[in-house]
Design a protein around this motif. Sequence first.
Motif, PDB file in Angstrom:
ATOM      1  N   SER A   7      46.318  19.247  67.965  1.00 13.82           N
ATOM      2  CA  SER A   7      45.590  20.249  67.190  1.00 13.82           C
ATOM      3  C   SER A   7      45.499  19.856  65.720  1.00 13.82           C
ATOM      4  O   SER A   7      44.439  19.988  65.084  1.00 13.82           O
ATOM      5  N   LYS A   8      46.587  19.342  65.157  1.00 17.31           N
ATOM      6  CA  LYS A   8      46.588  18.906  63.752  1.00 17.31           C
ATOM      7  C   LYS A   8      45.638  17.729  63.539  1.00 17.31           C
ATOM      8  O   LYS A   8      44.899  17.690  62.554  1.00 17.31           O
ATOM      9  N   LYS A   9      45.679  16.789  64.474  1.00 15.64           N
ATOM     10  CA  LYS A   9      44.794  15.628  64.355  1.00 15.64           C
ATOM     11  C   LYS A   9      43.331  16.071  64.419  1.00 15.64           C
ATOM     12  O   LYS A   9      42.474  15.577  63.669  1.00 15.64           O
ATOM     13  N   TYR A  10      43.043  17.000  65.308  1.00 15.64           N
ATOM     14  CA  TYR A  10      41.676  17.516  65.430  1.00 15.64           C
ATOM     15  C   TYR A  10      41.250  18.228  64.147  1.00 15.64           C
ATOM     16  O   TYR A  10      40.113  18.075  63.682  1.00 15.64           O
ATOM     17  N   ASN A  11      42.159  18.998  63.546  1.00 17.28           N
ATOM     18  CA  ASN A  11      41.858  19.678  62.288  1.00 17.28           C
ATOM     19  C   ASN A  11      41.508  18.689  61.179  1.00 17.28           C
ATOM     20  O   ASN A  11      40.630  18.955  60.351  1.00 17.28           O
ATOM     21  N   GLU A  12      42.209  17.555  61.156  1.00 16.68           N
ATOM     22  CA  GLU A  12      41.910  16.536  60.153  1.00 16.68           C
ATOM     23  C   GLU A  12      40.498  15.994  60.339  1.00 16.68           C
ATOM     24  O   GLU A  12      39.738  15.842  59.376  1.00 16.68           O
ATOM     25  N   GLU A  13      40.146  15.721  61.591  1.00 11.81           N
ATOM     26  CA  GLU A  13      38.807  15.207  61.876  1.00 11.81           C
ATOM     27  C   GLU A  13      37.732  16.237  61.525  1.00 11.81           C
ATOM     28  O   GLU A  13      36.687  15.885  60.950  1.00 11.81           O
TER      29      GLU A  13
END
Length: 346
Positions: free
Chosen positions: A240-246
């Motif tokens: 979820s955090k990685k997706y938020n960064e993208e």
Amino acid sequence: MENTLLSLAIIYVIMWSMWLIITAVMRYLKSNTSTGSDQSAVLQSNTSSSRCSSSFGLNARRRPVVMQNYQTFKTFDIIDDFKDHHYREFSHSVMHSDYLNVFRLSDKNAKKSYTIYVRVSESRMDLLRAVIIGPAGTPYHDGLFIFDVHFPPKYPAVPPEVHYHSRGLGINPNLYSCGRVCLSLLNTWTGRGNEKWLPNRSTVLQILVSIQALVLNEKPFFNEPGYDSTYTGSEGARRSKKYNEEIFILSLKTMVYTLRSPPRHFEDFVSGHFLARGRAILLACRAYMEGADIGCIVKDEIQGCRKVEKRNLQGFKRGIANLMNSLIVNFTMNGSEDCAEFHLTE
């Protein structure tokens, strides 16, 4: 023959001399017709390439007008036409009383701070445009997201049609890069009971608020069907955090595109919004590059942030760095004067 060549050479020299004289005169006149303020503006622009440099071309005299228009921008209004509306070529349908709910949007906005702004066309009352401000605490914060709505002939027996101006970017599992909006209320996704469109009960206001509150949320990764049960615990949090960064990077790109090419009838609103929020956006970028969680900045203050693991941060930092200077240039071109400190050197 020699006389002919000599004559041609003389004519060429004369023409070349005349061109040089005309060019010099034009440069002189241009430099002397500029006012002192214009000259200082040019100097400032040339000597501050490291500063945010505006809408393009918003000058000092225009800026107060833009901010006044932005601060007094109505949450709902009727305009003359929608020449750039996605559904402008669709068949004209009859206005329905559901518009009364949209008229009340301005009052509801003031009370609940939905930050949704709506325009309808006087000549085409079956068309509507909404600009939604990305909610604080999400990877969409401070972004402007544009939606075009069409009320088909069978409305309200069927839901309205909604198109998202994606600029080719898929920023959410429910908002496709092609502009499709996937939502139960639009019958473009499965749902039960009140989640689906109910004729004579559901409203366009419900749709707009659902997009802002349920689609543009804190953890859009889990909007993907089945992800909330497939990716649980620490693995779900990491993804979820990685997706938020993208998504945040795509949101920044959307800001640049929107500022460069604002939707019709929202030009001053877009310009004023980024004049008011430009510095806060850059501050957020800096905080995220330093390891703060995406969306942890609320009311311009870092709240409850944790540092992202270094091994997951490098790619994101490169993505932000690639956009920072572009944001700075575009914000400055839009009239911002406080962006110099954010300039990144290679």
